[in-house]
Design an enzyme around this catalytic site. Structure first.
Site, PDB file in Angstrom:
ATOM      1  N   SER A 281      -7.714   4.604   1.171  1.00 39.89           N
ATOM      2  CA  SER A 281      -6.367   4.297   0.697  1.00 39.89           C
ATOM      3  C   SER A 281      -6.102   2.801   0.788  1.00 39.89           C
ATOM      4  O   SER A 281      -6.592   2.133   1.709  1.00 39.89           O
ATOM      5  CB  SER A 281      -5.359   5.039   1.593  1.00 39.89           C
ATOM      6  N   HIS A 283      -2.791   2.072   0.641  1.00 41.09           N
ATOM      7  CA  HIS A 283      -1.354   2.217   0.892  1.00 41.09           C
ATOM      8  C   HIS A 283      -0.573   2.200  -0.425  1.00 41.09           C
ATOM      9  O   HIS A 283       0.550   1.685  -0.501  1.00 41.09           O
ATOM     10  CB  HIS A 283      -0.866   1.085   1.804  1.00 41.09           C
TER      11      HIS A 283
HETATM   12  C1  LIG Z   1       8.110   4.613  -0.068  1.00 37.61           C
HETATM   13  C2  LIG Z   1       6.759   4.726   0.589  1.00 37.61           C
HETATM   14  C3  LIG Z   1       6.687   4.772   1.971  1.00 37.61           C
HETATM   15  C4  LIG Z   1       5.438   4.877   2.599  1.00 37.61           C
HETATM   16  N1  LIG Z   1       5.394   4.966   3.962  1.00 37.61           N
HETATM   17  C5  LIG Z   1       4.212   5.150   4.572  1.00 37.61           C
HETATM   18  C6  LIG Z   1       4.142   5.334   5.971  1.00 37.61           C
HETATM   19  O1  LIG Z   1       5.167   5.369   6.650  1.00 37.61           O
HETATM   20  N2  LIG Z   1       2.932   5.491   6.540  1.00 37.61           N
HETATM   21  C7  LIG Z   1       1.770   5.495   5.808  1.00 37.61           C
HETATM   22  O2  LIG Z   1       0.693   5.646   6.356  1.00 37.61           O
HETATM   23  N3  LIG Z   1       1.805   5.332   4.471  1.00 37.61           N
HETATM   24  C8  LIG Z   1       2.986   5.172   3.843  1.00 37.61           C
HETATM   25  N4  LIG Z   1       3.014   5.031   2.480  1.00 37.61           N
HETATM   26  C9  LIG Z   1       1.757   5.084   1.714  1.00 37.61           C
HETATM   27  C10 LIG Z   1       1.451   6.502   1.268  1.00 37.61           C
HETATM   28  O3  LIG Z   1       1.119   7.327   2.360  1.00 37.61           O
HETATM   29  C11 LIG Z   1       0.258   6.554   0.312  1.00 37.61           C
HETATM   30  O4  LIG Z   1      -0.858   5.904   0.891  1.00 37.61           O
HETATM   31  C12 LIG Z   1       0.510   5.966  -1.048  1.00 37.61           C
HETATM   32  O5  LIG Z   1       1.854   6.123  -1.446  1.00 37.61           O
HETATM   33  C13 LIG Z   1      -0.412   6.658  -2.035  1.00 37.61           C
HETATM   34  O6  LIG Z   1      -0.262   6.184  -3.290  1.00 37.61           O
HETATM   35  P1  LIG Z   1       0.616   6.904  -4.426  1.00 37.61           P
HETATM   36  O7  LIG Z   1       2.030   6.608  -4.085  1.00 37.61           O
HETATM   37  O8  LIG Z   1       0.133   6.208  -5.638  1.00 37.61           O
HETATM   38  O9  LIG Z   1       0.301   8.387  -4.430  1.00 37.61           O
HETATM   39  C14 LIG Z   1       4.247   4.924   1.820  1.00 37.61           C
HETATM   40  C15 LIG Z   1       4.341   4.888   0.437  1.00 37.61           C
HETATM   41  C16 LIG Z   1       5.566   4.796  -0.195  1.00 37.61           C
HETATM   42  C17 LIG Z   1       5.607   4.784  -1.697  1.00 37.61           C
END
Ligand SMILES: Cc1cc2nc3c(=O)[nH]c(=O)nc-3n(C[C@H](O)[C@H](O)[C@H](O)COP(=O)(O)O)c2cc1C
Length: 392
Positions: A281, A283
């Protein structure tokens, strides 16, 4: 046709659900979820990179019915799409975390709670939904990481996810442009242009002033968001290293996953230390802009852990918007995928029913893609159904 559930008809794809969410949410809130870091190159790349791989169907395999079930860490799932951790789900719908956990359980998949949930991890655990995973960070005060881990264990979480790519907060320029803050404050001018978002404002009228980071509220301390967000920011420790993984491995008895791994060397080291799972990932393009897309990083990570003494489960997230994206990820060696933003779009549109709908879209699209591909089981998805597409 414009019945009470017209949104389900209009939300015929994940992209269509994004569009409905865009209309339902005030711009700064939509952008908080939708945006990425800096020029958003990695954000775009996450989605575009799926176009580099093509599927090669074998329709004469006779895949009349498709079985989408799998077992992850000993628990049966009926869908290879998990709900990934996203902070502040409760900003998109009242009690958004509880809604997401219920929808995931009903769909037969796992829900990973973010460290930054509005409610506490105990509140979600009390719903009794499973599988439930808990995401944590390494803090300067290692005692705080230990305490969060112990709370997750006491609350019966099935797996622990240590996110490693967020020790410095990414530079999210849409939030800067919009002046995004918690609780959201709108100027009179913004409010005047928010006719379409009135249902959201009304629905959130009681939740907004009480928005907090439930897991960071310490007994006797203030609840206000600025204090908590400040505490969180100063808590994250960029000096985190493998000793921290070792310590967590000793402390947490259940499945331990590292989220935010892109480099095969880090995957191999994680495997040596007894980590059970890797979530490939970046993120969702919210941290290091310019980072490799998750799907492009996946094959090398799969190869790096392939010969490990203990099996390592590889999952991937980032830009997965279609059943065919899921099929490609599985064919490239992932055992399942996670979604981030699509869950929030579902929440924004219709709460629990919206998340259920999004998961159902993935289920139907995966089923159809597998049928057209000639794959009856997830195990039938391998390199033999893939070709280089050559383009982007
Ligand atoms: C609004 C938002 C908040 C997020 N908060 C976290 C978090 O608190 N912890 C974490 O590990 N990843 C967080 N992420 C990342 C997501 O877990 C994930 O890796 C990512 O959104 C995947 O991509 P996608 O949105 O294209 O499906 C966040 C993503 C978004 C969009």
């Amino acid at each position: 046709m414009n019945g009470p559930h017209g949104w389900q008809r209009r939300g015929y794809s994940v992209a269509a659900m994004r569009e409905l969410a865009r209309r339902a949410l005030p711009r700064p809130i939509f952008d908080f979820a939708d945006g990425g870091a800096e020029a958003e190159w990695t954000l775009r790349r996450n989605e575009l990179a799926f176009g580099r791989t093509a599927l090669v169907p074998r329709p004469l395999c006779g895949a009349a019915t498709r079985d989408l079930s799998l077992t992850l860490f000993g628990q049966p799932l009926s869908l290879p799409v998990l709900v990934g951790p996203t902070g502040l789900a409760g900003l998109f719908w009242p009690e958004g975390e509880q809604a997401g956990a219920r929808a995931a359980a009903a769909a037969g998949t796992a829900y990973c709670l973010s460290h930054a949930s509005v409610c506490t991890l105990e509140t979600v655990a009390a719903l009794g939904t499973s599988p439930r995973w808990m995401q944590v960070f390494v803090y300067k005060d290692r005692g705080f990481t230990r305490a969060m881990t112990d709370r997750a264990a006491a609350a019966g979480y099935d797996a622990l996810v240590l996110t490693v790519d967020n020790q410095l907060i990414g530079n999210r320029e849409r939030d800067l442009r919009n002046g995004f803050g918690i609780p959201p404050r709108f100027t009179l001018r913004q409010l005047a242009g928010m006719a379409r978002q009135l249902p959201w404002l009304w629905r959130m009228r009681r939740a907004l002033p009480r928005l907090t980071l439930g897991n960071y509220v310490l007994p006797g301390s203030g609840l206000d968001f600025a204090t908590l967000a400040g505490r969180l920011g100063s808590l994250l420790d960029p000096a985190m290293n493998w000793d921290d993984v070792r310590e967590l491995r000793e402390r947490w008895r259940g499945p331990l996953l590292l989220k935010g791994i892109l480099h095969p060397d880090e995957a191999a080291q994680a495997a040596r230390l007894g980590v059970d799972g890797i979530i490939v990932s970046n993120h969702g393009g919210r941290q290091l802009d310019g980072a490799i897309s998750a799907i492009e990083a996946l094959p090398a990570v799969v190869a790096a852990v392939a010969g490990s003494a203990r099996p390592v489960t590889v999952l991937v997230d980032g830009g997965i918007r279609r059943g065919s994206d899921v099929v490609k990820a599985l064919a490239l060696g992932a055992q399942a995928v996670l979604i981030g933003r699509p869950q929030l779009w579902g929440l924004a549109v219709a709460g629990e029913a919206g998340v259920a709908h999004v998961l159902d879209l993935y289920r139907r699209e995966i089923d159809r893609a597998m049928g057209l591909l000639g794959a009856a089981r997830l195990a039938d998805l391998g390199p033999e159904v893939l070709a280089e597409a050559g383009g982007r």
